[in-house]
Enzyme design. Structure first.
Site, PDB file in Angstrom:
ATOM      1  N   GLY A  10       0.882  -1.177   0.000  1.00  0.00           N
ATOM      2  CA  GLY A  10       0.000   0.000   0.000  1.00  0.00           C
ATOM      3  C   GLY A  10       0.911   1.216   0.000  1.00  0.00           C
ATOM      4  O   GLY A  10       1.695   1.391   0.937  1.00  0.00           O
ATOM      5  N   ILE A  14      -0.557   6.768   3.925  1.00  0.00           N
ATOM      6  CA  ILE A  14       0.296   6.244   5.001  1.00  0.00           C
ATOM      7  C   ILE A  14       1.542   5.579   4.412  1.00  0.00           C
ATOM      8  O   ILE A  14       2.655   5.792   4.890  1.00  0.00           O
ATOM      9  CB  ILE A  14      -0.479   5.254   5.885  1.00  0.00           C
ATOM     10  CG1 ILE A  14      -1.678   5.941   6.541  1.00  0.00           C
ATOM     11  CG2 ILE A  14       0.438   4.666   6.960  1.00  0.00           C
ATOM     12  CD1 ILE A  14      -2.518   5.038   7.403  1.00  0.00           C
ATOM     13  N   ASP A  34       2.081  -1.330  -4.654  1.00  0.00           N
ATOM     14  CA  ASP A  34       0.683  -0.925  -4.774  1.00  0.00           C
ATOM     15  C   ASP A  34       0.111  -1.519  -6.058  1.00  0.00           C
ATOM     16  O   ASP A  34       0.852  -1.997  -6.917  1.00  0.00           O
ATOM     17  CB  ASP A  34       0.573   0.621  -4.775  1.00  0.00           C
ATOM     18  CG  ASP A  34      -0.797   1.111  -4.303  1.00  0.00           C
ATOM     19  OD1 ASP A  34      -0.887   1.694  -3.220  1.00  0.00           O
ATOM     20  OD2 ASP A  34      -1.787   0.875  -5.047  1.00  0.00           O
ATOM     21  N   ARG A 152      -2.365   9.950  20.835  1.00  0.00           N
ATOM     22  CA  ARG A 152      -3.439  10.952  20.803  1.00  0.00           C
ATOM     23  C   ARG A 152      -3.826  11.365  22.231  1.00  0.00           C
ATOM     24  O   ARG A 152      -4.001  12.540  22.519  1.00  0.00           O
ATOM     25  CB  ARG A 152      -4.647  10.403  20.033  1.00  0.00           C
ATOM     26  CG  ARG A 152      -4.408  10.349  18.536  1.00  0.00           C
ATOM     27  CD  ARG A 152      -5.448   9.550  17.783  1.00  0.00           C
ATOM     28  NE  ARG A 152      -5.361   9.839  16.349  1.00  0.00           N
ATOM     29  CZ  ARG A 152      -5.962   9.115  15.390  1.00  0.00           C
ATOM     30  NH1 ARG A 152      -6.712   8.060  15.739  1.00  0.00           N
ATOM     31  NH2 ARG A 152      -5.827   9.428  14.109  1.00  0.00           N
ATOM     32  N   HIS A 176      -9.534  -1.055  18.224  1.00  0.00           N
ATOM     33  CA  HIS A 176      -9.322   0.268  17.609  1.00  0.00           C
ATOM     34  C   HIS A 176     -10.680   0.793  17.132  1.00  0.00           C
ATOM     35  O   HIS A 176     -10.968   0.876  15.943  1.00  0.00           O
ATOM     36  CB  HIS A 176      -8.347   0.148  16.440  1.00  0.00           C
ATOM     37  CG  HIS A 176      -7.969   1.471  15.848  1.00  0.00           C
ATOM     38  ND1 HIS A 176      -7.510   2.529  16.592  1.00  0.00           N
ATOM     39  CD2 HIS A 176      -7.983   1.904  14.558  1.00  0.00           C
ATOM     40  CE1 HIS A 176      -7.272   3.548  15.803  1.00  0.00           C
ATOM     41  NE2 HIS A 176      -7.546   3.201  14.563  1.00  0.00           N
TER      42      HIS A 176
HETATM   43  O1  TXD Z   1      -4.643   3.282  13.486  1.00  0.00           O
HETATM   44  C1  TXD Z   1      -4.922   2.682  12.436  1.00  0.00           C
HETATM   45  N1  TXD Z   1      -4.633   1.369  12.292  1.00  0.00           N
HETATM   46  C2  TXD Z   1      -5.603   3.450  11.292  1.00  0.00           C
HETATM   47  C3  TXD Z   1      -5.490   2.729   9.974  1.00  0.00           C
HETATM   48  C4  TXD Z   1      -5.182   4.857  11.220  1.00  0.00           C
HETATM   49  C5  TXD Z   1      -5.441   5.550  10.052  1.00  0.00           C
HETATM   50  C6  TXD Z   1      -5.766   4.893   8.760  1.00  0.00           C
HETATM   51  N2  TXD Z   1      -6.136   3.510   8.909  1.00  0.00           N
HETATM   52  C7  TXD Z   1      -6.350   2.706   7.691  1.00  0.00           C
HETATM   53  O2  TXD Z   1      -5.145   2.514   6.952  1.00  0.00           O
HETATM   54  C8  TXD Z   1      -7.307   3.303   6.696  1.00  0.00           C
HETATM   55  O3  TXD Z   1      -8.638   3.207   7.149  1.00  0.00           O
HETATM   56  C9  TXD Z   1      -7.014   2.435   5.489  1.00  0.00           C
HETATM   57  O4  TXD Z   1      -7.687   1.208   5.625  1.00  0.00           O
HETATM   58  C10 TXD Z   1      -5.501   2.192   5.607  1.00  0.00           C
HETATM   59  C11 TXD Z   1      -4.675   3.010   4.670  1.00  0.00           C
HETATM   60  O5  TXD Z   1      -4.942   4.366   4.857  1.00  0.00           O
HETATM   61  P1  TXD Z   1      -4.339   5.417   3.772  1.00  0.00           P
HETATM   62  O6  TXD Z   1      -4.716   6.776   4.246  1.00  0.00           O
HETATM   63  O7  TXD Z   1      -2.918   5.108   3.472  1.00  0.00           O
HETATM   64  O8  TXD Z   1      -5.228   5.068   2.505  1.00  0.00           O
HETATM   65  P2  TXD Z   1      -4.881   5.372   0.962  1.00  0.00           P
HETATM   66  O9  TXD Z   1      -4.109   6.635   0.841  1.00  0.00           O
HETATM   67  O10 TXD Z   1      -6.157   5.197   0.211  1.00  0.00           O
HETATM   68  O11 TXD Z   1      -3.884   4.180   0.583  1.00  0.00           O
HETATM   69  C12 TXD Z   1      -4.323   2.871   0.483  1.00  0.00           C
HETATM   70  C13 TXD Z   1      -3.568   2.256  -0.687  1.00  0.00           C
HETATM   71  C14 TXD Z   1      -3.934   2.906  -2.052  1.00  0.00           C
HETATM   72  O12 TXD Z   1      -2.783   3.452  -2.643  1.00  0.00           O
HETATM   73  C15 TXD Z   1      -4.496   1.758  -2.859  1.00  0.00           C
HETATM   74  O13 TXD Z   1      -4.166   1.796  -4.233  1.00  0.00           O
HETATM   75  C16 TXD Z   1      -3.835   0.581  -2.184  1.00  0.00           C
HETATM   76  O14 TXD Z   1      -3.908   0.887  -0.799  1.00  0.00           O
HETATM   77  N3  TXD Z   1      -4.484  -0.697  -2.464  1.00  0.00           N
HETATM   78  C17 TXD Z   1      -3.804  -1.845  -2.559  1.00  0.00           C
HETATM   79  N4  TXD Z   1      -2.494  -2.090  -2.388  1.00  0.00           N
HETATM   80  C18 TXD Z   1      -2.136  -3.387  -2.546  1.00  0.00           C
HETATM   81  N5  TXD Z   1      -2.986  -4.393  -2.856  1.00  0.00           N
HETATM   82  C19 TXD Z   1      -4.301  -4.147  -3.044  1.00  0.00           C
HETATM   83  N6  TXD Z   1      -5.150  -5.153  -3.370  1.00  0.00           N
HETATM   84  C20 TXD Z   1      -4.765  -2.819  -2.894  1.00  0.00           C
HETATM   85  N7  TXD Z   1      -5.991  -2.230  -2.992  1.00  0.00           N
HETATM   86  C21 TXD Z   1      -5.790  -0.931  -2.733  1.00  0.00           C
END
Ligand code: TXD
Length: 313
Positions: A10, A14, A34, A152, A176
């Site tokens: 990913g 993040i 990704d 936090r 969480h």
């Molecule tokens: O405390 C915690 N654990 C949380 C977690 C804190 C904040 C965010 N939290 C979760 O992290 C949020 O709810 C999301 O489920 C993840 C990732 O958050 P982010 O802000 O990084 O999301 P983005 O910017 O949408 O990035 C997710 C990436 C994006 O680039 C997609 O193309 C990619 O995931 N993606 C994949 N990568 C690999 N394989 C597959 N199948 C795939 N599908 C989407």
């Protein structure tokens, strides 16, 4: 000594921040993975071009092929959808479960000895799924939430008192979600109990803000969720593993009897070192905190039940 290899599954908000923090912290070489064509490659090249300035010498690459995460020492998983305003973390379950299954298979096939840190939401269900789908032992699959939630809590207390965040120690345990458990009994300011400084009424308000802090940022950003603080929290966990720190951190760990729970992940203090999640630490919680932890655990179990239903479909 060869640099360690950190695979970031990913490369979104993040993931990109993770890559930058890993490089700045000298943790090792970084592979950004990704499914979006070109995006991880572009972010990796951009980060390489920052290297001479800071400086750092990490080799940072981007890929859409799992073969490139071969033999990674650490995999940090942020793959999946993030929340939009009005969405709960649980709303992401169906979509992110499919993604997490795919990601886990990719990790198991290419980085079979990795320490896996799950970040994707709904965190407690996603880390449970990752352990099942990778087949890795509980020591090598952990969830990131408590380090963020505890930070936090510390932030809001430090802001309230106008003191350094380094003078505030605080812990948040449990799932969480909105029923996470700020552990007031272990919260100190300059070594003294937080109750010496802040009234019960104000503490309740601050602890409620902690529980809703993720949603507060989602509502402000409107197009996604927090990413600087989650990334920073995951890097803290990765460093504890890579540097064999034996650091006690609040993490989503697989319980087998600790705190009276078994068979699922829950946010608890654990020692993180070269053995991964080396030991779950059992605190003497107050009666009310223990009750809150059980309520939170029940929600996690319901969420895992919902996960099982989704996976059966
Ligand atoms: O405390 C915690 N654990 C949380 C977690 C804190 C904040 C965010 N939290 C979760 O992290 C949020 O709810 C999301 O489920 C993840 C990732 O958050 P982010 O802000 O990084 O999301 P983005 O910017 O949408 O990035 C997710 C990436 C994006 O680039 C997609 O193309 C990619 O995931 N993606 C994949 N990568 C690999 N394989 C597959 N199948 C795939 N599908 C989407």
């Amino acid at each position: 000594m060869a640099r360690k290899k950190i695979a970031l599954i990913g490369a979104g908000n993040i993931g990109g921040t993770l890559a930058h923090l890993a490089a700045l912290g000298g943790l090792g070489d970084v592979v950004l993975f990704d499914v979006v064509d070109g995006m991880p490659q572009g972010k990796a090249l951009d980060l390489m071009e920052a290297g001479p300035i800071e400086p750092y010498d990490a080799t940072i690459t981007g890929t859409n092929d799992y073969k490139d995460i071969k033999d990674a020492d650490v995999c940090i998983v942020t793959a999946g959808l993030a929340r939009k305003p009005g969405m709960s973390r649980d709303d992401l379950l169906a979509t992110n479960s499919k993604i997490m299954t795919q990601v886990s298979e990719g990790i198991a096939a290419n980085a079979p000895n990795a320490f896996v840190i799950i970040v994707s939401n709904p965190l407690d269900a996603m880390v449970t799924l990752a352990k099942r789908a990778t087949g890795f032992p509980k020591q090598r699959v952990v969830g990131m939430a408590g380090v963020l939630d505890s930070a936090r809590y510390r932030t809001f207390l430090a802001m309230e008192l106008g003191v350094s965040v380094e003078s505030v120690q605080a812990l948040v345990l449990g799932g969480h979600g909105d029923d996470m458990v700020p552990v007031r009994s272990s919260c100190t300011v300059g070594g003294a109990p937080v109750t010496d400084f802040i009234s019960e009424t104000r503490l309740v308000e601050i602890e409620d803000r902690v529980r809703k802090a993720g949603g507060e940022i989602v509502a402000l950003l409107k197009t996604g969720s927090a990413f600087y603080s989650p990334a920073t929290a995951a890097i803290r966990m990765a460093r504890a593993y890579l540097h064999d720190k034996g650091e006690i951190l609040p993490v989503a760990a697989y319980l087998e009897g600790e705190y009276g729970h078994s068979g699922f992940y829950l946010g608890v203090p654990a020692r993180i070192g070269a053995g991964g999640v080396e030991q779950v630490i059992e605190l003497n919680l107050s009666e009310d905190e223990a009750k809150q932890l059980t309520v939170s655990a029940e929600h996690v179990k319901e969420l895992v039940g919902a996960l099982d239903k989704v996976l059966e479909q």
